[in-house]
Design a protein around this motif. Structure first.
Motif, mmCIF file in Angstrom:
data_model
loop_
_atom_site.group_PDB
_atom_site.id
_atom_site.type_symbol
_atom_site.label_atom_id
_atom_site.label_comp_id
_atom_site.label_asym_id
_atom_site.label_seq_id
_atom_site.Cartn_x
_atom_site.Cartn_y
_atom_site.Cartn_z
ATOM 1 N N LYS A 1 0.843 -1.185 0.000
ATOM 2 C CA LYS A 1 0.000 0.000 0.000
ATOM 3 C C LYS A 1 0.885 1.244 0.000
ATOM 4 N N ARG A 2 0.284 2.375 -0.221
ATOM 5 C CA ARG A 2 1.042 3.618 -0.268
ATOM 6 C C ARG A 2 1.526 3.985 1.136
ATOM 7 N N HIS A 3 2.743 4.572 1.170
ATOM 8 C CA HIS A 3 3.326 4.982 2.448
ATOM 9 C C HIS A 3 3.432 6.494 2.565
ATOM 10 N N GLY A 4 3.363 7.217 1.457
ATOM 11 C CA GLY A 4 3.303 8.670 1.543
ATOM 12 C C GLY A 4 4.524 9.437 1.087
ATOM 13 N N GLY A 5 5.583 8.752 0.667
ATOM 14 C CA GLY A 5 6.756 9.475 0.169
ATOM 15 C C GLY A 5 6.411 10.301 -1.056
ATOM 16 N N ASP A 6 7.166 11.375 -1.280
ATOM 17 C CA ASP A 6 6.816 12.291 -2.367
ATOM 18 C C ASP A 6 8.051 12.968 -2.951
ATOM 19 N N LEU A 7 7.821 13.775 -3.971
ATOM 20 C CA LEU A 7 8.917 14.474 -4.644
ATOM 21 C C LEU A 7 9.608 15.464 -3.714
ATOM 22 N N LYS A 8 8.833 16.148 -2.893
ATOM 23 C CA LYS A 8 9.444 17.085 -1.954
ATOM 24 C C LYS A 8 10.361 16.355 -0.978
ATOM 25 N N GLY A 9 10.027 15.114 -0.664
ATOM 26 C CA GLY A 9 10.890 14.331 0.212
ATOM 27 C C GLY A 9 12.258 14.098 -0.399
ATOM 28 N N ILE A 10 12.296 13.889 -1.710
ATOM 29 C CA ILE A 10 13.587 13.747 -2.396
ATOM 30 C C ILE A 10 14.302 15.087 -2.437
ATOM 31 N N ILE A 11 13.560 16.140 -2.787
ATOM 32 C CA ILE A 11 14.150 17.484 -2.875
ATOM 33 C C ILE A 11 14.813 17.873 -1.558
ATOM 34 N N ASN A 12 14.148 17.581 -0.456
ATOM 35 C CA ASN A 12 14.670 17.970 0.860
ATOM 36 C C ASN A 12 15.942 17.232 1.251
ATOM 37 N N HIS A 13 16.261 16.155 0.536
ATOM 38 C CA HIS A 13 17.427 15.351 0.919
ATOM 39 C C HIS A 13 18.447 15.225 -0.214
ATOM 40 N N ILE A 14 18.419 16.191 -1.123
ATOM 41 C CA ILE A 14 19.426 16.200 -2.188
ATOM 42 C C ILE A 14 20.829 16.327 -1.599
ATOM 43 N N ASP A 15 20.979 17.131 -0.560
ATOM 44 C CA ASP A 15 22.305 17.284 0.055
ATOM 45 C C ASP A 15 22.826 15.951 0.579
ATOM 46 N N TYR A 16 21.952 15.174 1.195
ATOM 47 C CA TYR A 16 22.359 13.856 1.692
ATOM 48 C C TYR A 16 22.865 12.987 0.541
ATOM 49 N N ILE A 17 22.129 12.979 -0.567
ATOM 50 C CA ILE A 17 22.492 12.157 -1.722
ATOM 51 C C ILE A 17 23.808 12.647 -2.326
ATOM 52 N N SER A 18 23.934 13.961 -2.452
ATOM 53 C CA SER A 18 25.149 14.546 -3.014
ATOM 54 C C SER A 18 26.357 14.303 -2.124
ATOM 55 N N ASN A 19 26.183 14.469 -0.822
ATOM 56 C CA ASN A 19 27.298 14.272 0.103
ATOM 57 C C ASN A 19 27.790 12.836 0.117
ATOM 58 N N LEU A 20 26.895 11.892 -0.142
ATOM 59 C CA LEU A 20 27.329 10.502 -0.253
ATOM 60 C C LEU A 20 28.259 10.302 -1.445
ATOM 61 N N GLY A 21 28.126 11.168 -2.457
ATOM 62 C CA GLY A 21 28.984 11.073 -3.631
ATOM 63 C C GLY A 21 28.250 10.748 -4.917
ATOM 64 N N PHE A 22 26.933 10.696 -4.862
ATOM 65 C CA PHE A 22 26.156 10.416 -6.066
ATOM 66 C C PHE A 22 26.051 11.663 -6.939
ATOM 67 N N THR A 23 25.955 11.427 -8.234
ATOM 68 C CA THR A 23 25.874 12.532 -9.189
ATOM 69 C C THR A 23 24.549 12.559 -9.932
ATOM 70 N N THR A 24 23.755 11.507 -9.772
ATOM 71 C CA THR A 24 22.533 11.354 -10.561
ATOM 72 C C THR A 24 21.464 10.688 -9.709
ATOM 73 N N VAL A 25 20.211 11.121 -9.903
ATOM 74 C CA VAL A 25 19.087 10.529 -9.175
ATOM 75 C C VAL A 25 18.099 9.933 -10.169
ATOM 76 N N TRP A 26 17.713 8.694 -9.907
ATOM 77 C CA TRP A 26 16.711 8.001 -10.716
ATOM 78 C C TRP A 26 15.543 7.609 -9.822
ATOM 79 N N PRO A 27 14.444 8.372 -9.834
ATOM 80 C CA PRO A 27 13.233 7.939 -9.129
ATOM 81 C C PRO A 27 12.433 6.994 -10.030
ATOM 82 N N THR A 28 11.819 5.980 -9.464
ATOM 83 C CA THR A 28 10.880 5.176 -10.237
ATOM 84 C C THR A 28 9.707 6.080 -10.641
ATOM 85 N N PRO A 29 8.841 5.669 -11.574
ATOM 86 C CA PRO A 29 7.874 6.597 -12.183
ATOM 87 C C PRO A 29 7.003 7.348 -11.184
ATOM 88 N N VAL A 30 6.780 8.622 -11.476
ATOM 89 C CA VAL A 30 5.937 9.467 -10.621
ATOM 90 C C VAL A 30 4.737 10.027 -11.389
#
Length: 642
Positions: free
Chosen positions: A173-202
């Motif tokens: 069932k749906r859990h509630g994650g959203d695009l803003k949730g990804i936006i708010n944690h771009i720094d976390y993803i970038s600091n890990l060393g990733f350069t690209t984000v691939w979300p499954t379809p939205v």
């Protein structure tokens, strides 16, 4: 391939209204201010290499009308009626240097009735050459948005959609994650060393159940409001660009969701495959329905395959609630190609991931990829080919020397063979044909690929059991697999949570567990992986390990473009070298539980004798001599780069 719960077909039309409940607002709908039901694409741009545009017009009895346009540089070449009188397909030519702007499309019936639609041609934000895709210098972070982070609880339930479930205890069932949730944690993803984000379809998945995963699209031009708005999607792309990062869009050309708006009024007799069977049994369509599928992907290459088996793969429905799109219909083909280009321009994409790549008509897939790459020569597309045979994966890569002459125009297939080789090689006991030999032989197959470094490698994803589960919850093995993957001449993809050893060990392979909520992304979480609060020491250690490797890899020319040399496994160890000019990166896997000493003269051709190398994880210096003592099972990564 995906996991689905099959549901009976219910014919409902998704409508907007102005009630105070949380619903899809008019401004979210991607149509211009018009009295017509739909015109798609909802807008276009000037100065494409391909001057043609085909509009799908959906409106009651529009087939009885004749369209006209009066705008400098824009002409109607021809228009086409469909089986359904509620559709019209208009072929438009846009001359080079046509000015951007708005104009009216006037529809006139034989009785003199008129309907008007205002259409817009926009200026392109940047040149086609500036759309630079992902490559071997990138590291991709794959996210299931519903399970990553919930930043806007007001959109968790949309009352006028069919699936109003919200239950974090249920993996389906749906859990509630959203695009803003990804936006708010771009720094976390970038600091890990990733350069690209691939979300499954939205995009909109107005399905009664299982709508969270996104692969049963019911509107190819609308963002699912439970994930956010078009503005949120654009902000995600913009914020990533500001960080020097890229956004990959997960697209689905093979199938749509059964509740797609066109399934209640199908334009042509051959709009979807197996259509007559569906229309004849629409009232009883469900799990037991004959969907005509055999999922035999090898029929794309098999010289001996029967026509029946070929049709079963290319024309059979993926599952009963996912109609198989007929890309041999020229209007469907044009619709899919234009939709992909529309999203590239709208979001400024850094790549497309195409789902279930071997299932659609393969000639169409060549045309689709070819059309995109002709318009955007520096762009990137990766296709999902879930096969463990490198012969099959290599067939789909651009430039492959295929005996049937097939040219895919696809830059990057997905490396399922290497994924299996790594997991098997790390897990198996050492012998002449098992263990590390699997890794060695897997990489040795690169002679078959046109450009190995353009292939996307991974250890786990949204469909496969998580790495930590696959290696029997052994952190040392997880590190071996992860570091080896990052050192390969490939484009690495990492699934969210791999960096903190997320697992599905309670029921390996269960899609609900594979797509577990990321700790810290949801209100009330006691563990927060974004900040490290509540993580075990083992999880923190893995997170640090991942970050150090990825951030080194980000600036390593040797890993991006260097020469690869590996030596056959010896005494339970496997040495891999990446070399470019004066940068040499050494990767050592040691599967021995007890300390051993390795004679380094075996690797003399690399030219490291007497050189000082740095351990990427510990930071300690190491002088390459005649021998090396390996005290612990695990991986060692050394570099000559200061």
């Amino acid at each position: 391939m995906k996991n689905f719960i099959i549901i009976p077909f219910v014919i409902l039309f998704l409508a907007c209204n102005s009630s105070t409940e949380k619903k899809i607002s008019k401004e979210q709908m991607p149509v211009s201010n018009t009295m017509l039901e739909r015109v798609e694409p909802p807008n276009w741009w000037v100065n494409f290499k391909d001057s043609s545009l085909q509009l799908l017009v959906k409106e009651n009895n529009i087939g009885d009308f004749t369209p006209s346009i009066s705008y400098a540089g824009v002409t109607i070449d021809k228009f086409h009626k469909a089986r359904s009188e509620n559709y019209l397909f208009i072929d438009i030519l846009i001359e080079k240097n046509t000015n951007p702007g708005k104009f009216d499309i006037v529809f006139t019936s034989e009785k003199g009735l008129k309907k008007t639609h205002t259409y817009e041609l926009k200026s392109r934000v940047k040149s086609a050459e500036d759309y630079v895709g992902f490559n071997s210098s990138d590291a991709i972070y794959l996210i299931t948005p519903d399970r990553f982070a919930n930043a806007d609880e007001s959109t968790d339930v949309i009352k006028n959609l069919k699936d109003t479930s919200l239950d974090r205890t249920d993996g389906y069932k749906r859990h509630g994650g959203d695009l803003k949730g990804i936006i708010n944690h771009i720094d976390y993803i970038s600091n890990l060393g990733f350069t690209t984000v691939w979300p499954t379809p939205v995009l909109l998945n107005d399905m009664a159940r299982g709508s969270y995963h996104g692969y049963a699209i019911t509107d190819y031009y609308t963002v699912d409001p439970r994930f956010g708005t078009m503005a949120d999607y654009k902000k995600l792309a913009d914020d990533l660009r500001e960080k020097g990062m890229k956004l990959i869009m997960d697209q689905v050309a093979n199938h749509c969701g059964l509740e797609h708006w066109w399934m209640k009024d199908i334009p042509f007799d051959d709009w979807v495959n197996n259509q007559k069977n569906y229309e004849d049994n629409i009232d009883n369509w469900g799990w037991e329905s004959n969907i005509g599928s055999n999922h035999r992907r090898t029929t794309n290459q098999d010289f001996y395959a029967s026509e029946s088996d070929k049709k079963g793969n290319n024309e059979g429905w993926f599952v009963a609630d996912m109609p198989d799109l007929n890309q041999r219909n020229p209007f469907m083909a044009k619709y899919i190609i234009q939709n992909s280009i529309w999203w590239i321009e709208t979001l400024g994409l850094g790549g497309i991931r195409q789902d279930t790549y071997p299932y659609p008509d393969k000639d169409f897939m060549s045309d689709w990829a070819g059309a995109i790459m002709a318009e955007y020569p520096n762009f990137s597309i990766v296709g999902e080919e879930w096969s463990y045979n490198p012969l099959l994966v290599g067939y789909w890569q651009k430039g492959a020397n295929n005996k049937d002459g097939y040219e895919s125009n696809l830059k990057s297939p997905m490396d399922f063979p290497m994924q299996k080789a790594i997991i098997d090689g790390i897990n198996e006991e050492e012998s002449w044909d098992k263990g590390l030999v699997k890794l060695y032989e897997g990489l040795a197959n690169d002679f078959h690929y046109t450009t190995p470094k353009d292939i996307m490698v991974f250890l786990d994803n949204h469909d496969k059991s998580r790495l930590y589960t696959e290696v029997k919850e052994d952190a040392a093995k997880a590190k071996m697999a992860f570091s080896y993957m990052l050192l390969l001449p490939r484009i690495p993809q990492v699934y969210y949570g791999t960096e903190i050893l997320m697992d599905d060990s309670a029921n390996p392979g269960d899609h609900g567990l594979i797509r577990t909520d990321f700790p810290g992304g949801f209100k009330g979480d006691k563990i927060n992986a974004f900040t490290g609060t509540g993580l075990s020491e083992k999880q923190k250690d893995m997170q640090s390990f991942v970050s150090k490797l990825l951030n080194y890899r980000k600036n390593s020319k040797a890993i991006h473009d260097g020469k690869t040399i590996h030596f056959a496994p010896f005494m339970g160890t496997y040495f891999l070298f990446r070399i470019l000019n004066d940068e040499i990166v050494v990767h050592i896997i040691n599967k021995n539980d007890k300390p051993i000493t390795i004679d380094l003269k075996r690797y003399a051709e690399i030219g490291l004798e007497g050189k000082t190398l740095k351990n990427l994880i510990s930071g300690h210096d190491y002088i390459w001599g005649d021998s090396m003592e390996l005290k612990n099972k695990g991986s060692i990564i050394l570099t000559t780069k200061k």
